[in-house]
Design a protein around this motif. Structure first.
Motif, mmCIF file in Angstrom:
data_model
loop_
_atom_site.group_PDB
_atom_site.id
_atom_site.type_symbol
_atom_site.label_atom_id
_atom_site.label_comp_id
_atom_site.label_asym_id
_atom_site.label_seq_id
_atom_site.Cartn_x
_atom_site.Cartn_y
_atom_site.Cartn_z
ATOM 1 N N ARG A 210 -44.523 42.708 -45.817
ATOM 2 C CA ARG A 210 -45.562 41.911 -46.476
ATOM 3 C C ARG A 210 -45.780 40.591 -45.744
ATOM 4 N NH1 ARG A 210 -43.019 44.141 -51.085
ATOM 5 N NH2 ARG A 210 -41.677 42.325 -51.341
ATOM 6 N N ARG A 211 -44.708 40.016 -45.191
ATOM 7 C CA ARG A 211 -44.856 38.784 -44.412
ATOM 8 C C ARG A 211 -45.675 39.038 -43.145
ATOM 9 N NH1 ARG A 211 -39.017 35.582 -44.540
ATOM 10 N NH2 ARG A 211 -39.102 34.973 -46.749
ATOM 11 N N ILE A 212 -45.427 40.168 -42.509
ATOM 12 C CA ILE A 212 -46.200 40.497 -41.307
ATOM 13 C C ILE A 212 -47.660 40.746 -41.671
ATOM 14 C CG2 ILE A 212 -46.496 42.206 -39.476
ATOM 15 C CD1 ILE A 212 -43.477 42.498 -39.383
ATOM 16 N N ALA A 213 -47.884 41.437 -42.812
ATOM 17 C CA ALA A 213 -49.262 41.675 -43.256
ATOM 18 C C ALA A 213 -49.962 40.361 -43.578
ATOM 19 C CB ALA A 213 -49.264 42.592 -44.486
ATOM 20 N N ALA A 214 -49.228 39.429 -44.192
ATOM 21 C CA ALA A 214 -49.803 38.120 -44.508
ATOM 22 C C ALA A 214 -50.121 37.344 -43.234
ATOM 23 C CB ALA A 214 -48.839 37.321 -45.381
ATOM 24 N N LEU A 223 -53.751 36.695 -53.485
ATOM 25 C CA LEU A 223 -53.008 36.267 -54.669
ATOM 26 C C LEU A 223 -51.550 36.694 -54.644
ATOM 27 C CD1 LEU A 223 -55.664 36.956 -57.459
ATOM 28 C CD2 LEU A 223 -55.170 34.816 -56.261
ATOM 29 N N ASN A 224 -51.142 37.396 -53.581
ATOM 30 C CA ASN A 224 -49.766 37.863 -53.523
ATOM 31 C C ASN A 224 -49.140 37.497 -52.177
ATOM 32 O OD1 ASN A 224 -47.362 39.104 -54.089
ATOM 33 N ND2 ASN A 224 -48.138 41.188 -54.031
ATOM 34 N N SER A 225 -49.108 38.427 -51.225
ATOM 35 C CA SER A 225 -48.413 38.185 -49.961
ATOM 36 C C SER A 225 -49.067 37.091 -49.127
ATOM 37 C CB SER A 225 -48.338 39.484 -49.150
ATOM 38 O OG SER A 225 -49.633 39.957 -48.824
ATOM 39 N N GLY A 226 -50.396 36.954 -49.246
ATOM 40 C CA GLY A 226 -51.092 35.950 -48.444
ATOM 41 C C GLY A 226 -51.269 34.607 -49.130
ATOM 42 N N PHE A 227 -50.761 34.488 -50.370
ATOM 43 C CA PHE A 227 -51.016 33.276 -51.159
ATOM 44 C C PHE A 227 -50.467 32.016 -50.489
ATOM 45 C CE2 PHE A 227 -49.849 30.229 -54.488
ATOM 46 C CZ PHE A 227 -51.073 30.074 -55.118
ATOM 47 N N GLN A 228 -49.194 32.067 -50.069
ATOM 48 C CA GLN A 228 -48.565 30.872 -49.511
ATOM 49 C C GLN A 228 -49.229 30.440 -48.214
ATOM 50 O OE1 GLN A 228 -44.338 31.250 -48.812
ATOM 51 N NE2 GLN A 228 -43.999 29.095 -49.206
#
Length: 364
Positions: A210-214, A223-228
């Motif tokens: 998920r971090r790589i996808a973000a 609203l989830n993995s890309g939020f930060q």
């Protein structure tokens, strides 16, 4: 007389710029965590107060370290490294290691939390510098028998915590020290093997994917993995040229997760603007130039390698943190040296400063 004045200025610059960075970090942490920005009082029970206390302890240890001869670190490097390795492995023991964010990375020391990774980065630098500088073996033999074994042993407990970012940090640090002392050929050849080993470690754990996808497309899941990532970029955009003012940032108000730790740089970008972020980078650059000058003046192989390693041990987490918060690379959870909240990180980095001051003192 002129040489003495120049030496004094050199030693002063080694600790002065880190002090500037640490003070900026405490100011920003207080701005983030105090109710109403900086209008709340800072005390030793607040987040900013605890960081201020950690800075005090760090400076005290720095002053003590400047009085310890480099021969002491050379002689007892193995003991310090094995102790740091034991403490890192101790985090894996249930009932001893403290779990946070899905990983066991901390040890309780009274009212404080120690992250052994910080000690490991310091003592692996000292021990590997000593081993490489005192070995007369063939290049490939030295790489396998010394660098690779020390690096592999150091990252094993980090992998099981799990702390993939910390493992990458230690491995790259060890390879960088080897490059300075023995050349870049063998560390370069090992990159494909490390990539092959890292692939299953990344794909098995969903949060790493998920971090790589973000990193690749944070807006695909805002609203989830890309939020930060998105909130950090918004903070930079809000800051503009001169920033919104100290304590007036909006993203820190429960919009930006980990604002006082991993994501403190976007908060600085919002409150101080491009001028503030470039000034911070300039301070880091000035400090590294001072250490580079110290490194170039060394004639002893161990001291030169140690100087290089200590500088790299600060530069690597800086680049990893900045790359992650600016979405230039996947997030790893590595804090920004001197700036981010974290008592053990701040104290240990000031010990590194103390050793560098001692290196300047022992210059012939």
């Amino acid at each position: 007389m002129r040489e003495n004045v120049a030496a004094y200025r050199h030693k002063k610059a080694i600790w002065f710029w880190p002090l500037v960075l640490s003070c900026l970090g405490i100011l920003t942490i207080a701005s983030i965590t105090s109710k109403g920005g900086l209008s709340g009082q800072i005390n030793l029970y607040s987040t900013g107060g605890r960081q201020l206390f950690a800075l005090f302890l760090g400076i005290m240890l720095m002053l003590i370290t400047t009085r310890i001869p480099l021969s002491f670190w050379r002689k007892y490097s193995a003991i310090f490294w094995l102790t740091a390795l034991f403490l890192t492995a101790a985090t894996l023991i249930p009932g001893i290691g403290v779990r946070g964010g899905g990983a066991r990375r901390w040890l309780p020391i009274g009212p404080f939390m120690l992250q052994p990774l910080e000690l490991l980065s310091l003592f692996v630098t000292i021990h590997l510098s000593k081993c490489l500088s005192s070995s007369d073996g063939k290049p490939f033999e030295v790489f396998i028998r010394i660098t690779l074994i020390i690096a592999s042993a150091s990252i094993c407990p980090l992998i099981f915590q799990p702390n993939f970012g910390g493992a990458v940090l230690i491995m790259v640090l060890c390879m960088s020290i080897h490059v300075e002392n023995r050349g870049w050929i063998y560390p370069l050849l090992i990159i494909p093997m490390l990539a092959a080993l890292a692939y299953p470690m990344v794909t098995v754990f969903g949060y790493r994917m998920r971090r790589i996808a973000a990193f690749l497309d944070p807006w695909s899941d805002p609203l989830n993995s890309g939020f930060q990532v998105i909130q950090g970029l918004i903070a930079f955009a809000n800051g503009g040229i001169a920033g919104v003012g100290v304590g007036k940032g909006l993203q820190k108000l429960n919009y930006l997760p980990a604002a006082h730790t991993d994501y403190i740089f976007p908060v600085i970008g919002e409150e101080f603007g491009i001028i503030g972020t470039l000034s911070l980078l300039a301070v880091f650059a000035f400090w590294f130039l001072v250490i580079w000058g110290l490194y170039r003046r060394q004639k002893d192989v161990f001291v030169a390698t140690l100087t290089w390693g200590l500088a790299v041990s600060v530069a690597l987490p800086m680049f990893i943190n900045l790359g992650g918060v600016m979405n230039l690379m996947p997030l790893t959870g590595i804090p920004l040296p001197f700036i981010s909240y974290g008592g053990s990180a701040l104290i240990v980095v000031w010990v590194k400063v103390g050793i560098l001051v001692r290196i300047a003192k022992e210059l012939p």
